[in-house]
Design an enzyme around this catalytic site. Structure first.
Site, PDB file in Angstrom:
ATOM      1  N   SER A  13      16.807 -24.527  69.303  1.00  0.00           N
ATOM      2  CA  SER A  13      15.734 -24.443  70.293  1.00  0.00           C
ATOM      3  C   SER A  13      15.944 -25.535  71.318  1.00  0.00           C
ATOM      4  O   SER A  13      16.469 -26.616  70.988  1.00  0.00           O
ATOM      5  CB  SER A  13      14.371 -24.641  69.622  1.00  0.00           C
ATOM      6  N   TYR A  18       9.097 -29.515  64.217  1.00  0.00           N
ATOM      7  CA  TYR A  18       9.879 -28.319  64.575  1.00  0.00           C
ATOM      8  C   TYR A  18      11.108 -28.725  65.386  1.00  0.00           C
ATOM      9  O   TYR A  18      12.228 -28.281  65.105  1.00  0.00           O
ATOM     10  CB  TYR A  18       9.002 -27.348  65.370  1.00  0.00           C
TER      11      TYR A  18
HETATM   12  P1  NAP Z   1       8.987 -14.536  65.732  1.00  0.00           P
HETATM   13  O1  NAP Z   1       8.719 -13.595  66.844  1.00  0.00           O
HETATM   14  O2  NAP Z   1       7.870 -15.384  65.191  1.00  0.00           O
HETATM   15  O3  NAP Z   1       9.648 -13.692  64.525  1.00  0.00           O
HETATM   16  C1  NAP Z   1       9.882 -14.362  63.336  1.00  0.00           C
HETATM   17  C2  NAP Z   1      10.743 -13.515  62.415  1.00  0.00           C
HETATM   18  O4  NAP Z   1      11.139 -14.346  61.322  1.00  0.00           O
HETATM   19  C3  NAP Z   1      10.010 -12.340  61.805  1.00  0.00           C
HETATM   20  O5  NAP Z   1      10.969 -11.333  61.518  1.00  0.00           O
HETATM   21  C4  NAP Z   1       9.457 -12.942  60.508  1.00  0.00           C
HETATM   22  O6  NAP Z   1       9.200 -11.967  59.494  1.00  0.00           O
HETATM   23  C5  NAP Z   1      10.607 -13.819  60.110  1.00  0.00           C
HETATM   24  N1  NAP Z   1      10.261 -14.941  59.253  1.00  0.00           N
HETATM   25  C6  NAP Z   1       9.287 -15.869  59.405  1.00  0.00           C
HETATM   26  N2  NAP Z   1       9.303 -16.749  58.396  1.00  0.00           N
HETATM   27  C7  NAP Z   1      10.312 -16.362  57.578  1.00  0.00           C
HETATM   28  C8  NAP Z   1      10.827 -16.839  56.343  1.00  0.00           C
HETATM   29  N3  NAP Z   1      10.302 -17.915  55.743  1.00  0.00           N
HETATM   30  N4  NAP Z   1      11.849 -16.172  55.773  1.00  0.00           N
HETATM   31  C9  NAP Z   1      12.385 -15.065  56.349  1.00  0.00           C
HETATM   32  N5  NAP Z   1      11.947 -14.574  57.513  1.00  0.00           N
HETATM   33  C10 NAP Z   1      10.923 -15.222  58.111  1.00  0.00           C
HETATM   34  O7  NAP Z   1      10.173 -15.561  66.118  1.00  0.00           O
HETATM   35  P2  NAP Z   1      11.118 -15.624  67.422  1.00  0.00           P
HETATM   36  O8  NAP Z   1      10.330 -16.193  68.549  1.00  0.00           O
HETATM   37  O9  NAP Z   1      11.859 -14.347  67.588  1.00  0.00           O
HETATM   38  O10 NAP Z   1      12.121 -16.799  66.968  1.00  0.00           O
HETATM   39  C11 NAP Z   1      13.361 -16.538  66.340  1.00  0.00           C
HETATM   40  C12 NAP Z   1      14.139 -17.843  66.265  1.00  0.00           C
HETATM   41  O11 NAP Z   1      14.314 -18.380  67.576  1.00  0.00           O
HETATM   42  C13 NAP Z   1      13.437 -18.936  65.450  1.00  0.00           C
HETATM   43  O12 NAP Z   1      14.383 -19.671  64.720  1.00  0.00           O
HETATM   44  C14 NAP Z   1      12.794 -19.811  66.513  1.00  0.00           C
HETATM   45  O13 NAP Z   1      12.607 -21.139  66.089  1.00  0.00           O
HETATM   46  C15 NAP Z   1      13.835 -19.709  67.617  1.00  0.00           C
HETATM   47  N6  NAP Z   1      13.281 -20.017  68.952  1.00  0.00           N
HETATM   48  C16 NAP Z   1      12.304 -19.240  69.500  1.00  0.00           C
HETATM   49  C17 NAP Z   1      11.793 -19.587  70.750  1.00  0.00           C
HETATM   50  C18 NAP Z   1      10.705 -18.798  71.446  1.00  0.00           C
HETATM   51  O14 NAP Z   1      10.183 -19.278  72.476  1.00  0.00           O
HETATM   52  N7  NAP Z   1      10.317 -17.627  70.943  1.00  0.00           N
HETATM   53  C19 NAP Z   1      12.284 -20.710  71.411  1.00  0.00           C
HETATM   54  C20 NAP Z   1      13.265 -21.469  70.810  1.00  0.00           C
HETATM   55  C21 NAP Z   1      13.760 -21.106  69.577  1.00  0.00           C
HETATM   56  P3  NAP Z   1       7.693 -11.374  59.254  1.00  0.00           P
HETATM   57  O15 NAP Z   1       7.430 -10.404  60.369  1.00  0.00           O
HETATM   58  O16 NAP Z   1       7.765 -10.688  57.933  1.00  0.00           O
HETATM   59  O17 NAP Z   1       6.766 -12.544  59.316  1.00  0.00           O
END
Ligand code: NAP
Length: 249
Positions: free
Chosen positions: A144, A158
Site C-alpha cells: 500500500s 496497517y
Molecule cells: P476489500 O475490498 O476489503 O476486499 C477484501 C477481500 O479480502 C475480500 O475478498 C475478503 O473476503 C478478503 N479477506 C478479508 N480478510 C481476509 C482474511 N483474513 N483471509 C482471507 N481473505 C480475507 O479489499 P481491497 O480494497 O480490494 O484490498 C485488497 C488489497 O489491497 C489489501 O491487501 C489492501 O490492503 C490493499 N490495498 C487496498 C487499497 C484500497 O484503497 N482499496 C489501497 C492500498 C492497498 P470476504 O468478502 O469473505 O470478507
C-alpha cells in the site's frame, strides 16, 4: 496444454476480484479465496464460468495457518499446482492513534496482513520452486502507499504491516530468484473498494482524493492491470520490484 493456475487470496471482492476476472480472461484457472462472504465468492465463480473460464471458491482466513494449509490442499486437488500467487488478502482497522492501539488489535493486524502473507508465500514457494521439484512461478504481493506515507492519525499499524510486505517482496525475490520464481509487489493508493467501509470510513477514498496529484481515486481494475502485467511473461526480467499504482501520491 494445461492452463496456468493462480491463487488469489481475498479474491472475491475489490482488487482481488478485478484481478480474477482479468486473469480468467487470459486463460488462467483461478482459485478465489475469501474469508466470510461465500455468496460473493460463488457469484464471481459463476460469472467467470459464464464467460467460459475456470474458477473455484475456497474459504480460508489467511491469518490461520491450518486454514491456509487446507486451502492449498483444496487448490492442489481441484485445480493442480499453482504457478501464480496474488497475495492480496488484507484488512484495515478503525481509525486510531498509536497511543490508543490495543495489543489485540496489533496482533490481529500483523497476523492477517503479515503472517498470512508470509505463510501463503511459503506454501507457494514449496509448489513453485525448482528446489522443491516445481517448474517456477510468480508471486505478487499487495502492499500500500501507506507503507511510504505512514498513515498518521488513521492506522499506522496497517501502514507498518504493508512496510513488512515491501521487505518480504524484496527479500523473497532475492532468495528464490535462482529457483524460477519472480516476486514483485504493487502499492495501490486510494482505490474505490469496500475496504474503507470496513475501517468505518466508507467515503475515505473520495474524501482524500484531493491529496492525489491526479485528483481522483483509482479503480480496482487499474490495480489489477498492474498485477496482471507483473504476472505476465512481459515482466520476465522484473523481480524484487514494488510498483506504485497511486495516481502520483
Ligand atoms: P476489500 O475490498 O476489503 O476486499 C477484501 C477481500 O479480502 C475480500 O475478498 C475478503 O473476503 C478478503 N479477506 C478479508 N480478510 C481476509 C482474511 N483474513 N483471509 C482471507 N481473505 C480475507 O479489499 P481491497 O480494497 O480490494 O484490498 C485488497 C488489497 O489491497 C489489501 O491487501 C489492501 O490492503 C490493499 N490495498 C487496498 C487499497 C484500497 O484503497 N482499496 C489501497 C492500498 C492497498 P470476504 O468478502 O469473505 O470478507
Amino acid at each position: 496444454m494445461n492452463p496456468p493456475i493462480v491463487l488469489i487470496t481475498g479474491g472475491s471482492r475489490g482488487i482481488g476480484a478485478a484481478t480474477a476476472l482479468l486473469l480468467a480472461g487470459r486463460g488462467f484457472a483461478v482459485a478465489i479465496n475469501y474469508a466470510r462472504q461465500a455468496d460473493t465468492a460463488n457469484a464471481l465463480v459463476q460469472r467467470i464460468e459464464a464467460e467460459g473460464g475456470r474458477a473455484i471458491a475456497v474459504q480460508a482466513d489467511v491469518g490461520d495457518e491450518a486454514q491456509v494449509l487446507a486451502m492449498y490442499a483444496q487448490v492442489d486437488a481441484k485445480l493442480g499446482r499453482i504457478s501464480a500467487l496474488v497475495n492480496n488478502a488484507g484488512i484495515v482497522d478503525v481509525k486510531a492513534r498509536v497511543d490508543e492501539m490495543s495489543v489485540q488489535r496489533l496482533e490481529r493486524m500483523m497476523r492477517i496482513n503479515v503472517v498470512g502473507a508470509f505463510v501463503c508465500a511459503r506454501e507457494a514457494v514449496k509448489r513453485m520452486s525448482t528446489r522443491h521439484g516445481g517448474s517456477g512461478g510468480v508471486i505478487v504481493n499487495l502492499s500500500s502507499a501507506a507503507a511510504r506515507l505512514g498513515s498518521p492519525d488513521q492506522y499506522i499499524d496497517y501502514a507498518a504491516s504493508k512496510g513488512a510486505i515491501d521487505t518480504l517482496t524484496m527479500g523473497l525475490a532475492k532468495e528464490v530468484a535462482e529457483e524460477g520464481i519472480r516476486v514483485n509487489g504493487v502499492r495501490p493508493g486510494l482505490i474505490d473498494t469496500e475496504i474503507h467501509a470496513s475501517g468505518g470510513m466508507p467515503e475515505r477514498a473520495f474524501q482524500l482524493a484531493h491529496t492525489v496529484p491526479m485528483k481522483r481515486t483509482g479503480t480496482a481494475e487499474e490495480v489489477a492491470n498492474a498485477i496482471v502485467w507483473l504476472l505476465s511473461p512481459e515482466a520476465s526480467y522484473v523481480t524484487g520490484a514494488t510498483l506504485d499504482v497511486s495516481g502520483g501520491r
